[in-house]
Design an enzyme around this catalytic site. Structure first.
Site, PDB file in Angstrom:
ATOM      1  N   SER A 128     -29.033  29.624   6.427  1.00 24.33           N
ATOM      2  CA  SER A 128     -29.832  30.374   6.168  1.00 24.33           C
ATOM      3  C   SER A 128     -29.328  32.171   5.945  1.00 24.33           C
ATOM      4  O   SER A 128     -30.191  32.658   5.453  1.00 24.33           O
ATOM      5  CB  SER A 128     -31.227  30.566   7.345  1.00 24.33           C
ATOM      6  N   ASN A 132     -32.871  32.305  19.148  1.00 23.64           N
ATOM      7  CA  ASN A 132     -34.326  32.086  18.440  1.00 23.64           C
ATOM      8  C   ASN A 132     -35.365  33.527  19.211  1.00 23.64           C
ATOM      9  O   ASN A 132     -36.496  34.480  17.712  1.00 23.64           O
ATOM     10  CB  ASN A 132     -34.918  31.220  19.654  1.00 23.64           C
ATOM     11  N   THR A 167     -71.847  42.292 -16.033  1.00 25.95           N
ATOM     12  CA  THR A 167     -72.389  42.102 -15.044  1.00 25.95           C
ATOM     13  C   THR A 167     -71.821  40.470 -15.716  1.00 25.95           C
ATOM     14  O   THR A 167     -71.819  40.545 -17.200  1.00 25.95           O
ATOM     15  CB  THR A 167     -72.589  41.708 -14.257  1.00 25.95           C
ATOM     16  N   HIS A 168     -71.265  39.413 -15.512  1.00 26.52           N
ATOM     17  CA  HIS A 168     -70.453  38.366 -16.729  1.00 26.52           C
ATOM     18  C   HIS A 168     -69.889  38.585 -17.940  1.00 26.52           C
ATOM     19  O   HIS A 168     -70.044  38.299 -18.508  1.00 26.52           O
ATOM     20  CB  HIS A 168     -71.725  37.354 -16.606  1.00 26.52           C
ATOM     21  N   SER A 173     -43.345  41.773 -29.865  1.00 30.27           N
ATOM     22  CA  SER A 173     -43.825  40.275 -30.483  1.00 30.27           C
ATOM     23  C   SER A 173     -41.911  40.492 -31.385  1.00 30.27           C
ATOM     24  O   SER A 173     -41.270  40.728 -31.560  1.00 30.27           O
ATOM     25  CB  SER A 173     -44.941  39.751 -31.098  1.00 30.27           C
ATOM     26  N   LYS A 229     -47.273  43.395 -33.320  1.00 25.80           N
ATOM     27  CA  LYS A 229     -47.690  43.079 -31.544  1.00 25.80           C
ATOM     28  C   LYS A 229     -47.207  44.282 -30.581  1.00 25.80           C
ATOM     29  O   LYS A 229     -46.462  45.005 -31.085  1.00 25.80           O
ATOM     30  CB  LYS A 229     -47.127  42.089 -31.108  1.00 25.80           C
ATOM     31  N   ASN A 246     -48.220  44.333 -26.956  1.00 28.47           N
ATOM     32  CA  ASN A 246     -48.870  43.646 -25.818  1.00 28.47           C
ATOM     33  C   ASN A 246     -48.303  44.173 -24.231  1.00 28.47           C
ATOM     34  O   ASN A 246     -47.671  45.055 -23.961  1.00 28.47           O
ATOM     35  CB  ASN A 246     -48.353  41.956 -25.851  1.00 28.47           C
ATOM     36  N   GLU A 263     -50.391  41.971 -17.663  1.00 25.16           N
ATOM     37  CA  GLU A 263     -49.685  40.290 -17.678  1.00 25.16           C
ATOM     38  C   GLU A 263     -49.342  39.745 -16.389  1.00 25.16           C
ATOM     39  O   GLU A 263     -50.227  38.314 -15.899  1.00 25.16           O
ATOM     40  CB  GLU A 263     -50.385  39.495 -18.740  1.00 25.16           C
ATOM     41  N   TYR A 272     -39.393  27.144  19.839  1.00 22.98           N
ATOM     42  CA  TYR A 272     -39.181  27.459  18.193  1.00 22.98           C
ATOM     43  C   TYR A 272     -38.361  26.132  17.867  1.00 22.98           C
ATOM     44  O   TYR A 272     -38.305  24.875  18.333  1.00 22.98           O
ATOM     45  CB  TYR A 272     -37.759  28.065  18.632  1.00 22.98           C
ATOM     46  N   GLN A 325     -37.178  28.572  10.417  1.00 18.25           N
ATOM     47  CA  GLN A 325     -36.037  29.493   9.533  1.00 18.25           C
ATOM     48  C   GLN A 325     -36.404  29.716   7.898  1.00 18.25           C
ATOM     49  O   GLN A 325     -35.890  30.486   7.200  1.00 18.25           O
ATOM     50  CB  GLN A 325     -34.467  28.483   9.182  1.00 18.25           C
ATOM     51  N   LYS A 341     -38.573  33.014   5.924  1.00 17.58           N
ATOM     52  CA  LYS A 341     -38.428  34.084   5.956  1.00 17.58           C
ATOM     53  C   LYS A 341     -38.497  34.544   4.032  1.00 17.58           C
ATOM     54  O   LYS A 341     -38.930  35.223   3.602  1.00 17.58           O
ATOM     55  CB  LYS A 341     -37.296  34.868   6.325  1.00 17.58           C
TER      56      LYS A 341
HETATM   57  N1  ARG Z   1     -31.603  31.074  11.475  1.00 20.78           N
HETATM   58  C1  ARG Z   1     -31.989  30.189  12.160  1.00 20.78           C
HETATM   59  C2  ARG Z   1     -33.602  31.352  12.346  1.00 20.78           C
HETATM   60  O1  ARG Z   1     -33.930  31.383  11.087  1.00 20.78           O
HETATM   61  C3  ARG Z   1     -31.293  31.591  13.361  1.00 20.78           C
HETATM   62  C4  ARG Z   1     -32.865  30.769  14.579  1.00 20.78           C
HETATM   63  C5  ARG Z   1     -31.306  29.456  15.009  1.00 20.78           C
HETATM   64  N2  ARG Z   1     -32.137  28.864  16.116  1.00 20.78           N
HETATM   65  C6  ARG Z   1     -31.276  27.802  16.465  1.00 20.78           C
HETATM   66  N3  ARG Z   1     -32.079  27.058  17.742  1.00 20.78           N
HETATM   67  N4  ARG Z   1     -31.948  26.535  16.331  1.00 20.78           N
HETATM   68  O2  ARG Z   1     -34.202  30.076  12.444  1.00 20.78           O
END
Ligand code: ARG
Length: 458
Positions: free
Chosen positions: A25, A112, A157-158, A279, A285, A287, A292, A319, A324, A327
């Site tokens: 990751s 974790n 409105t509308h 354009s 144009k 724009n 948008e 967990y 993972q 994010k």
């Molecule tokens: N890269 C992992 C994550 O973003 C970190 C935690 C990993 N823990 C595990 N037991 N594999 O969640």
């Protein structure tokens, strides 16, 4: 070396290159490198104070982590894209540089709780940046609204012309929504502001950790209450993604109005050339691409929310590696909302409004009909009768080719109701209609200025 895995003692074989890359990751969580280092510094210092590792080792770890952070910032230490994740990378760099001392840092913690604390720290910073951008957008709206508190325009409105309002009032309506977005972010921050560090893999630690100390060192008001919840919960991420989606949806509506206003049909707004595009084929144009694109990016924010809700749905406690995936989606929502808010602020600040055309759009469409009915109510007529009387006047005007109720002579008006007097004509101008609506929340200029002042407050 920095790509050594933390679990080599158990598994003699590493997944082959492609498979290893699949489960790594680092590409995403490298954004949390400074949060990861901050978490490790707090943890190492606490381990030293608690006598879990020698005090001098804690000192070495702290100094080295500080150097690593500086080296990341000045570009002399490049994050190894082959590492499994940012936590492994930093621990490996520490061990490379310090040997045995580096091998002590992970006592009493797991990736974790590490990833949970990094993520929360990152969210706190990202939200602060978004709050800055929200304020920029809010101020751009309120400054423009203040200048146009008396600029008459039709309210819709509308998408049909409904009643005269002002541009200041319309922009203040947008500002109210942004202000609530800011409130939502502040609420969510308060809830996520607890430190998961020390939760370990799921069950805390038998070592005498001081979780209050690490929470305080990382500027959290308190540690999380339950270790299992700390590593399993991602509702803070869902909540932030939802708020981003709401904020982005609000922006998409403001931008839709802007796109309409920029059309030849409306021509209410003249976007600055720097905030427009041309354009490649049609030379004439200009724009409203920025509006948008902001409108379009609301799809991404909504999609990220769906991604996260779907990701977390049905996951067993505590967990799971699925987490993972959290994010990437949330970081994208953060980036999207912050960028869009900044772009929106710039576009609004630089725009010009054709106030004459806006006022002219209030004429001829009988936008004064409601105010005409309210005139009769003020003189004692029940509203339903007043509505019918005003409607009959509108029909009479349309049949006679007249463009407004005030174009009828007083005698015609009185034929519909003796309650009409000479003061009706002045009461039907768009300015008078707006000025009369001084009700709390209404569009009368003084009332809009009051709303603006409140929105500028805390
Ligand atoms: N890269 C992992 C994550 O973003 C970190 C935690 C990993 N823990 C595990 N037991 N594999 O969640």
């Amino acid at each position: 070396m920095t790509s050594a895995v933390l679990w080599a003692g158990r598994l003699g074989k590493k997944p082959e290159k492609e498979a290893f890359a699949f489960q790594s990751s680092i590409d995403i969580d490298k954004r949390m490198v400074l949060q990861d280092i901050a978490g490790s510094r707090a943890h190492a210092a606490m381990l030293g104070k608690q006598g879990i590792i020698p005090a001098e080792t804690a000192g070495l770890l702290d100094a080295e982590l500080e150097r690593i952070a500086a080296a990341i910032l000045d570009g002399s230490l490049i994050i190894d894209g082959d590492a499994e994740d940012i936590h492994s990378f930093i621990e490996n760099v520490l061990t490379e540089r310090l040997g045995g001392a580096g091998r002590m840092v992970h006592a009493g913690r797991s990736r974790n709780d590490q990833v949970a604390v990094d993520f929360r720290l990152y969210c706190k910073e990202a939200v602060r940046a978004i709050e800055g951008a929200l304020n920029e957008a809010l101020n751009a709206l309120l400054d423009t609204a203040e200048r146009h508190a008396g600029s008459i325009m039709p309210g819709y409105t509308h998408l049909q012309r409904a009643q005269p309002v002002t541009l200041g009032y319309h922009l203040t309506a947008w500002a109210c929504a942004l202000k609530r977005d800011a409130g939502r972010f502040a609420d969510a921050l308060r809830r996520l502001d607890e430190c998961p560090l020390g939760a370990g893999a799921l069950a805390g630690s038998g070592l005498p950790l001081d979780r209050e100390a690490t929470a305080a060192a990382l500027a959290f008001p308190r540690p999380t209450l339950n270790a299992m919840d700390s590593v399993a919960a991602r509702d803070f991420a869902l909540e932030l993604a939802a708020i981003c989606a709401i904020a982005q949806t609000n922006l998409s509506r403001f931008c839709e109005d802007i796109v309409l206003w920029a059309s030849e049909e409306f021509k209410f707004i003249n976007l600055a050339e720097e905030w427009s595009t041309g354009s490649s084929i049609m030379p004439q144009k200009k724009n409203p691409d920025f509006a948008e694109l902001i409108r379009g990016k609301s799809g991404r924010a909504a999609g990220n929310l769906v991604t996260l809700v779907t990701l977390v749905k049905g996951l067993p406690y505590a967990y799971n590696k699925d987490l993972q995936e959290d994010k990437e989606a949330l970081f994208d929502s953060f980036d999207t909302v912050e960028n869009c808010l900044r772009m929106f602020a710039g576009m609004v600040r630089s725009a010009c409004f054709d106030t004459e055309r806006m006022r002219a759009a209030c004429m001829g469409g009988f936008l004064e009909a409601t105010d005409c009915a309210e005139y009769l109510v003020r003189k004692g007529m029940p509203f339903r009768n007043a509505h019918e009387t005003s409607a009959a006047l509108v029909r009479e005007c349309i049949d006679g080719g007249l463009s407004g109720i005030a174009a009828l002579p007083l005698a015609r008006l009185r034929a519909h109701s003796p309650l009409f007097d000479g003061d009706i004509f002045a009461a039907l101008s768009p300015e008078a209609c707006v000025a009369a609506r001084q009700v709390t929340g209404g569009p009368a200029p003084a009332e809009v200025l009051r709303q603006i002042a409140l929105l500028r407050g805390p």
